[in-house]
Enzyme design. Structure first.
Site, PDB file in Angstrom:
ATOM      1  N   ARG A  56       0.852  -1.200   0.000  1.00  0.00           N
ATOM      2  CA  ARG A  56       0.000   0.000   0.000  1.00  0.00           C
ATOM      3  C   ARG A  56       0.880   1.239   0.000  1.00  0.00           C
ATOM      4  NH1 ARG A  56      -1.687   1.050   4.700  1.00  0.00           N
ATOM      5  NH2 ARG A  56      -2.837  -0.872   5.069  1.00  0.00           N
ATOM      6  N   TYR A 108     -15.465  18.818 -13.958  1.00  0.00           N
ATOM      7  CA  TYR A 108     -15.972  17.456 -14.188  1.00  0.00           C
ATOM      8  C   TYR A 108     -17.125  17.154 -13.211  1.00  0.00           C
ATOM      9  CZ  TYR A 108     -15.800  12.326 -14.276  1.00  0.00           C
ATOM     10  OH  TYR A 108     -16.113  11.009 -14.353  1.00  0.00           O
ATOM     11  N   ASP A 180      -6.856  20.328 -12.540  1.00  0.00           N
ATOM     12  CA  ASP A 180      -7.175  19.072 -13.213  1.00  0.00           C
ATOM     13  C   ASP A 180      -6.690  19.202 -14.665  1.00  0.00           C
ATOM     14  OD1 ASP A 180      -8.356  16.963 -14.603  1.00  0.00           O
ATOM     15  OD2 ASP A 180     -10.300  17.140 -13.608  1.00  0.00           O
ATOM     16  N   LYS A 205      -7.812   8.481 -18.786  1.00  0.00           N
ATOM     17  CA  LYS A 205      -8.061   9.120 -20.083  1.00  0.00           C
ATOM     18  C   LYS A 205      -6.776   9.114 -20.918  1.00  0.00           C
ATOM     19  CE  LYS A 205     -11.927   9.638 -17.957  1.00  0.00           C
ATOM     20  NZ  LYS A 205     -12.330  10.848 -17.238  1.00  0.00           N
TER      21      LYS A 205
HETATM   22  C1  LIG Z   1     -12.784  11.214 -15.928  1.00  0.00           C
HETATM   23  C2  LIG Z   1     -12.404  12.500 -15.334  1.00  0.00           C
HETATM   24  C3  LIG Z   1     -12.195  12.618 -13.955  1.00  0.00           C
HETATM   25  C4  LIG Z   1     -12.425  11.468 -13.000  1.00  0.00           C
HETATM   26  O1  LIG Z   1     -11.464  10.471 -13.114  1.00  0.00           O
HETATM   27  P1  LIG Z   1     -11.751   8.899 -12.882  1.00  0.00           P
HETATM   28  O2  LIG Z   1     -10.488   8.247 -13.295  1.00  0.00           O
HETATM   29  O3  LIG Z   1     -12.924   8.545 -13.741  1.00  0.00           O
HETATM   30  O4  LIG Z   1     -12.054   8.726 -11.438  1.00  0.00           O
HETATM   31  C5  LIG Z   1     -11.791  13.843 -13.474  1.00  0.00           C
HETATM   32  N1  LIG Z   1     -11.600  14.904 -14.280  1.00  0.00           N
HETATM   33  C6  LIG Z   1     -11.813  14.833 -15.602  1.00  0.00           C
HETATM   34  C7  LIG Z   1     -11.610  16.041 -16.448  1.00  0.00           C
HETATM   35  C8  LIG Z   1     -12.226  13.631 -16.171  1.00  0.00           C
HETATM   36  O5  LIG Z   1     -12.448  13.581 -17.490  1.00  0.00           O
END
Ligand SMILES: *Cc1c(COP(=O)(O)O)cnc(C)c1O
Length: 389
Positions: A56, A108, A180, A205
């Site tokens: 962990r 998001y 982000d 992504k």
């Molecule tokens: C998908 C996404 C998230 C969340 O991430 P997960 O891996 O699905 O938990 C956060 N910010 C953006 C811009 C996203 O496209």
């Protein structure tokens, strides 16, 4: 002879993407980082170990990924998480009850849900503002504000925030700027260079890029902050398994190649959409008609493959979404394959309906994630899907 692993990170992006943070396996010389599929590590004696005690806390495959993405973002410390939301949830544990957060109003949907439905119950307070106008961030700051959270460009409305201005405002108020960077990726935008304190990703992504795992990443420079986040990571435990870490690591090796193609395809598809529908319906920061195109050129090196299109009604959106044959109707984005979705009814369904209205998140809005297929096949797919509209 010294080779580029993690000591020399001066190489260009593509070289770092392939080599940074990775050394040949010490036991065999395997060029690919092994998947250390283990929960624990045998200790040499009481109080003596090789720096690994329990998985962990630390895992060598995960560490290779963390060093790699840190090098791409231009930061000193990287942390891998089990998902983007797991990553943000851990970042939020840096704060405490009573702290106030200024957050972009078009972040998001899952970010808004985590803040509004869960973290509010723990005494964190949130203000949501249109961060396209940096003064709105300044106006929302209070003496308790410890964090400014932005996403640029936003999902799905492609709104931009001036990263340098946001960092300046956050720091003036003694708050951290957290960004982000999922949409742009470090290939096109490096928030730390503009003064951001923490940059995070849904690694699900573009970083992974192959739609075969869920993960998150955070990168930062400050050593104290890094120590605290490492503590949270181990204490709260939202860590990825070694195989998932390895999949992202394999993905980042081609990040630069994929992003170049996502960008080429994005520009061509956006141009096609403009010719078909007129420029006021197509939202893409790479278009000169995008109201923040100039800012995009200033803080991004490219625009990527994300495009939103306002078709006017749910029926028209359904017409296109149900006819595509190369694009697939699905949530998510950033993979090699092209996806298409209706944010209001899919990814952003958790945003309350009146907020969706305020934001312009209508049921006629569709979002395209242009993959890396041959662009002519994407264009002819859209051609046939738009027929009769
Ligand atoms: C998908 C996404 C998230 C969340 O991430 P997960 O891996 O699905 O938990 C956060 N910010 C953006 C811009 C996203 O496209």
């Amino acid at each position: 002879m010294t080779r580029i692993y993690d000591d020399d990170l001066s190489g260009a992006f593509g070289t770092r993407a392939i080599h940074a943070g990775q050394r040949p396996d010490p036991t065999s010389g395997a060029i690919m980082t092994p998947i250390y599929q283990t929960s624990t590590y045998v200790q040499e004696g009481l109080g003596r170990n090789k720096g690994y005690e329990y998985a962990r806390g630390k895992n060598p495959t995960r560490e290779a990924l963390e060093r790699n993405v840190a090098a791409l973002e231009g930061g000193r410390h990287g942390f891998a998480f089990s998902s983007g939301m797991g990553c943000l949830d851990s970042i939020m544990k840096l704060f405490k009850s009573g702290d106030h957060v200024v957050c972009g109003e078009n972040v998001y949907g899952g970010t808004f849900r985590l803040f509004d439905k869960l973290l509010q119950n723990y005494g964190l307070r949130f203000s949501y503002v249109d961060t396209r106008e940096p003064q709105r961030i300044a106006d929302a700051m209070t003496p308790e504000t410890r964090m400014v959270m932005i996403e640029t460009p936003t999902n799905p409305l492609m709104r931009l925030t001036d990263l340098g201005a946001a960092a300046e405002i956050a720091h003036r108020g003694d708050a951290l700027l957290v960004v982000d960077n999922t949409f742009a990726t470090p290939y096109f935008q490096r928030p730390l260079d503009f003064g951001a304190d923490i940059v995070w990703h849904s690694a699900t992504k573009y970083l992974n890029g192959h739609s075969d795992m869920v993960g998150g990443m955070a990168v930062l420079n400050d050593d104290d902050l890094a120590t605290r986040l490492q503590f949270i990571l181990n204490a709260a435990g939202a860590v990825p398994g070694p195989f998932d870490a390895w999949l992202v690591l394999r993905g980042t090796k081609t990040l630069h190649l994929r992003m170049q193609r996502h960008d080429e395809n994005g520009r061509r598809v956006a141009q096609w959409l403009v010719e078909r529908l007129g420029d006021e319906r197509v939202i893409y920061p790479g278009l000169p008609t995008h109201p923040q195109h100039e800012l995009a050129c200033r803080q991004m090196r490219g625009f990527g493959g994300m495009i939103s299109v306002e078709l006017g009604t749910r029926e028209k959106a359904a017409h296109v979404l149900e006819r595509v044959r190369v694009f697939s109707l699905a949530e998510s984005l950033g993979g090699v394959e092209s996806l298409i979705s209706n944010p209001a009814l899919m990814t952003h369904a958790s945003v309350p309906i009146e907020r969706r209205g305020d934001l312009g998140l209508s049921e006629g809005l569709i979002r395209l994630s242009c993959g890396v297929e041959d662009v002519n096949d994407l264009l002819s797919d859209l051609e046939q899907a738009f027929e009769g509209l």
